[in-house]
Design an enzyme around this catalytic site. Structure first.
Site, short mmCIF file in Angstrom:
data_model
loop_
_atom_site.label_atom_id
_atom_site.label_comp_id
_atom_site.label_asym_id
_atom_site.label_seq_id
_atom_site.Cartn_x
_atom_site.Cartn_y
_atom_site.Cartn_z
N SER A 238 -14.66 13.44 -12.68
CA SER A 238 -13.68 14.41 -12.23
C SER A 238 -14.63 15.71 -11.94
O SER A 238 -15.06 16.24 -12.90
CB SER A 238 -12.44 14.68 -13.04
OG SER A 238 -11.81 15.64 -12.70
N LYS A 287 -0.98 7.65 -11.66
CA LYS A 287 -0.08 8.21 -11.04
C LYS A 287 1.36 7.70 -10.86
O LYS A 287 2.35 8.60 -10.72
CB LYS A 287 -0.74 8.46 -9.37
CG LYS A 287 -1.83 9.29 -9.49
CD LYS A 287 -2.53 9.60 -8.07
CE LYS A 287 -3.64 10.50 -8.25
NZ LYS A 287 -4.21 10.66 -6.80
N GLU A 299 11.38 16.70 -6.07
CA GLU A 299 11.99 15.79 -5.23
C GLU A 299 10.74 15.10 -4.13
O GLU A 299 11.05 13.77 -3.80
CB GLU A 299 12.88 16.33 -4.31
CG GLU A 299 12.46 17.70 -3.49
CD GLU A 299 13.34 18.27 -2.51
OE1 GLU A 299 14.03 17.73 -2.00
OE2 GLU A 299 13.31 19.62 -2.45
N ASN A 309 0.66 13.63 -9.40
CA ASN A 309 -0.76 13.86 -9.52
C ASN A 309 -0.82 15.16 -10.30
O ASN A 309 -1.74 15.69 -10.64
CB ASN A 309 -1.45 13.72 -8.40
CG ASN A 309 -1.27 15.00 -7.48
OD1 ASN A 309 -0.11 15.67 -7.76
ND2 ASN A 309 -2.40 15.58 -7.10
N ASP A 324 -1.00 15.79 -3.67
CA ASP A 324 -1.91 14.90 -3.11
C ASP A 324 -1.35 15.05 -1.41
O ASP A 324 -2.09 15.19 -0.51
CB ASP A 324 -1.94 13.56 -3.25
CG ASP A 324 -2.81 13.30 -4.51
OD1 ASP A 324 -3.65 14.15 -4.75
OD2 ASP A 324 -2.69 12.17 -5.14
N ASN A 367 -3.87 -2.34 6.52
CA ASN A 367 -4.32 -2.48 4.96
C ASN A 367 -4.65 -4.09 4.74
O ASN A 367 -4.44 -5.00 5.47
CB ASN A 367 -3.19 -2.46 4.14
CG ASN A 367 -3.45 -2.13 2.61
OD1 ASN A 367 -4.48 -1.37 2.39
ND2 ASN A 367 -2.99 -2.92 1.53
N PRO A 370 -1.97 -7.16 4.01
CA PRO A 370 -0.64 -6.82 4.90
C PRO A 370 0.57 -6.28 4.08
O PRO A 370 1.32 -5.74 4.52
CB PRO A 370 -0.44 -7.92 5.94
CG PRO A 370 -1.78 -8.56 5.59
CD PRO A 370 -2.47 -8.57 4.38
P1 NAP Z 1 -5.65 2.62 -5.06
O1 NAP Z 1 -4.11 2.78 -5.15
O2 NAP Z 1 -6.25 1.45 -5.62
O3 NAP Z 1 -5.47 2.14 -3.18
C1 NAP Z 1 -6.42 1.47 -2.58
C2 NAP Z 1 -6.38 1.03 -1.19
O4 NAP Z 1 -7.39 0.59 -0.68
C3 NAP Z 1 -5.36 -0.05 -1.20
O5 NAP Z 1 -4.57 -0.27 -0.22
C4 NAP Z 1 -6.33 -1.44 -1.13
O6 NAP Z 1 -5.79 -2.43 -0.57
C5 NAP Z 1 -7.27 -0.67 -0.20
N1 NAP Z 1 -8.56 -1.39 -0.53
C6 NAP Z 1 -9.35 -1.34 -1.74
N2 NAP Z 1 -10.54 -1.82 -1.68
C7 NAP Z 1 -10.68 -2.30 -0.13
C8 NAP Z 1 -11.80 -2.90 0.51
N3 NAP Z 1 -12.86 -3.30 -0.33
N4 NAP Z 1 -11.49 -3.10 1.72
C9 NAP Z 1 -10.37 -2.57 2.32
N5 NAP Z 1 -9.33 -2.13 1.69
C10 NAP Z 1 -9.50 -1.61 0.36
O7 NAP Z 1 -6.29 3.75 -4.68
P2 NAP Z 1 -6.15 5.14 -4.29
O8 NAP Z 1 -5.52 6.21 -5.52
O9 NAP Z 1 -4.96 5.28 -3.26
O10 NAP Z 1 -7.08 6.09 -3.98
C11 NAP Z 1 -7.94 5.81 -2.70
C12 NAP Z 1 -9.16 6.57 -2.55
O11 NAP Z 1 -8.48 8.08 -2.11
C13 NAP Z 1 -9.95 6.66 -3.71
O12 NAP Z 1 -10.96 5.65 -3.62
C14 NAP Z 1 -10.63 8.08 -3.39
O13 NAP Z 1 -11.68 8.09 -2.97
C15 NAP Z 1 -9.57 8.77 -2.42
N6 NAP Z 1 -9.07 10.01 -3.06
C16 NAP Z 1 -9.30 11.13 -2.52
C17 NAP Z 1 -8.79 12.19 -3.32
C18 NAP Z 1 -9.16 13.67 -2.52
O14 NAP Z 1 -8.60 14.54 -3.26
N7 NAP Z 1 -10.03 13.58 -1.54
C19 NAP Z 1 -7.81 12.29 -4.22
C20 NAP Z 1 -7.68 10.93 -4.77
C21 NAP Z 1 -8.01 9.83 -3.92
P3 NAP Z 1 -5.03 -3.82 -1.07
O15 NAP Z 1 -3.59 -3.14 -0.96
O16 NAP Z 1 -5.60 -5.01 -0.51
O17 NAP Z 1 -5.47 -3.68 -2.80
#
Ligand code: NAP
Length: 481
Positions: A238, A287, A299, A309, A324, A367, A370
């Site tokens: 982090s 989260k 809310e 978060n 977020d 996604n 689906p």
């Molecule tokens: P999450 O809850 O694990 O969700 C991941 C999503 O991505 C799910 O919809 C998953 O699909 C899909 N996915 C995972 N692997 C995949 C693959 N190989 N091909 C296609 N789709 C795939 O994760 P999250 O917490 O939402 O975080 C997602 C990303 O957001 C993190 O990896 C991070 O890089 C980014 N993030 C950025 C910030 C920022 O401040 N910029 C903050 C937090 C997170 P399924 O439904 O099929 O499993």
């Protein structure tokens, strides 16, 4: 109750932050003036009341300023008075609405410990019923107090290093309790020992553990320091500690931000509560799970997002927020009403969907699984489609909320021939700063927003929720590690 005080108002151990002032905040009638005067006597330092200073400076009473010039002018004068309060040892009492202005929070928090005084509504009403102060609303007094406390609640929490309920106590008893809190801190020796055991069992870098040992040993080196941290598993990558500790140094805040890395969010929350932690950033995979350990959930977080978060611990309560969605929303305000595709249906996608819908966009979720796209679409009022429908939609905006492209992954969720110059590409992945998707988007002439854009905006909101200080995104970027 006279206390022997070593140089510096609160006795400053070596290596600890120089707290010079005790600032009292809270609604009218919570005892700031009376308790402040007693504390000033006890610590043998001056007592400064921002309302009295305003009256001295203008030669007019506060009701007169409100009546003749209005509240906005009063707030301007108040801001100037607070900005010029001496930096030296003092007890400072502030007007009840001062904490709402972020500029005041920068001034009041500098090298200070802020004590929020609270009271129940009946007590406040009794104490201020005969005050000549003008009303702030058209409501009857009891309802006005309830309304104003509700409106200012988040600001009062952000202004509190320590919290003291003065209902049913005398000013002397309240002052004694505050002095004891500042001298001994809130956590018990057992809670400090348990906290240390928690951190020793993790995989913290040696300098971080050393700093925590200094903070949590009994007796504590500085009982006034409040810890914050990132809760996740894993979370050693982090950027939070680097960012927030730099902000604490520059804004002269007596806080330390660290890692709460453990597979059990229940254990993290138990340690955090017992150690009187000030705030937590919550990351993967907690989260959603963290919500069961909270006393309240904001809310936005509770409604459609269903994820927290950010946790603010204030006045004995753990309150959950989601920043977020604001991190996604703020960089996109210029695209209100756009046609958008959201890739992914996980935790961050849920916050992103909420943000895009809040900007009146026409949103389609695609996604890998689906069924998850359909579930999120139903929850957030968006459309959904199969992943390969992208080429038929021709959106103005695509937001990547999957981990594709996050180090060490080098894949892009879209091929170069799926991109076109009038498309805006927002990749929420921020490690590396330029992802394979962003690289392709740049090569195609798309407008791009990187994951750092989201990280900065959501971190800025967290800083505001914890400290009431509103730093610009541009300024916050300077503190990124
Ligand atoms: P999450 O809850 O694990 O969700 C991941 C999503 O991505 C799910 O919809 C998953 O699909 C899909 N996915 C995972 N692997 C995949 C693959 N190989 N091909 C296609 N789709 C795939 O994760 P999250 O917490 O939402 O975080 C997602 C990303 O957001 C993190 O990896 C991070 O890089 C980014 N993030 C950025 C910030 C920022 O401040 N910029 C903050 C937090 C997170 P399924 O439904 O099929 O499993």
């Amino acid at each position: 109750m006279r206390e022997q005080v070593v140089p510096g108002i609160l006795g400053l151990p070596e290596g600890c932050h120089a707290v010079k002032r005790i600032v009292l905040t809270g609604y009218r009638g919570t005892g700031k003036t009376e308790i402040g005067k007693i504390l000033a006597l006890a610590y043998a330092v001056p007592f400064l009341d921002s309302d009295s200073l305003i009256e001295q400076k203008t030669g007019r009473s506060i009701p007169d300023i409100f009546h003749e010039d209005g509240e906005e002018r009063f707030r301007d004068i108040e801001r100037n008075v607070i900005a010029t309060l001496p930096a030296a040892d003092a007890i400072i009492s502030t007007g009840g609405g001062a904490v709402v202005d972020p500029a005041n929070m920068v001034s009041l928090r500098k090298d200070s410990v802020v004590v929020l005084l609270t009271s129940d509504i009946d007590t406040i009403e009794q104490r201020i019923a005969r005050s000549p102060r003008p009303p702030l609303t058209n409501l009857p007094l009891h309802e006005e107090i309830a309304e104003m406390l509700d409106r200012r609640r988040q600001h009062y929490h952000a202004s509190s290093d320590f919290c003291m309920d003065t209902s049913g106590t005398t000013p002397v008893a309240a002052a004694e309790k505050i002095m004891s809190m500042l001298k001994n801190g809130i956590p018990s020796a057992a809670a400090r020992a348990d906290g240390l055991a928690f951190f020793r069992g993790g995989r913290l870098p040696a300098p971080v553990l050393q700093r925590l040992e200094q903070i949590l040993n009994t007796p504590p080196a500085d009982p006034k320091i409040r810890i914050l941290g990132v809760a996740g598993y894993p979370c050693a990558h982090s950027r939070g500690p680097g960012l927030f500790n730099r902000l604490f140094t520059d804004f002269h805040l007596n806080n330390y931000y660290t890692f709460f890395e453990d597979p059990d969010i229940g254990r993290i929350m138990q340690v955090a509560k017992a150690m009187d932690v000030k705030g937590l950033s919550v990351t993967i995979p907690f989260k959603q799970d963290v919500m069961q350990f909270l006393d309240e959930v904001d809310e936005h977080a509770a409604q459609q997002i269903g994820a927290v978060n950010t946790v603010v611990f204030a006045c004995g309560a753990a309150i959950g927020y989601n920043t977020d969605w604001l991190g996604v929303r703020k960089p996109l305000v210029h695209l209100k009403g756009a046609k958008a595709v959201l890739l992914g249906a996980g935790g961050v996608a849920s916050a992103a969907a909420y943000a895009l819908m809040d900007l009146d966009m026409d949103v389609t979720i695609l996604n890998r699984t689906p069924a998850n796209a359909r579930a999120l679409a139903q929850r957030s009022g968006c459309r959904w489609a199969a992943w390969d429908a992208f080429d038929h939609i021709h959106p103005d905006l695509v937001v990547n909320a999957t981990p594709l492209g996050m180090e060490p992954d080098t894949r892009s969720p879209l091929a170069e021939d799926q991109l076109y110059p009038d498309l805006t590409v927002f990749d929420l992945v921020y490690t590396p700063p330029i992802t394979p998707l962003i690289e392709r988007a740049l090569a195609t002439g798309c407008k791009t927003i990187t994951g750092t854009g989201m990280f900065v905006e959501q971190a800025r909101e967290q800083f505001y929720l914890w400290f009431g200080i509103d730093i610009t995104a541009e300024d916050l970027r300077k503190y990124l590690p």
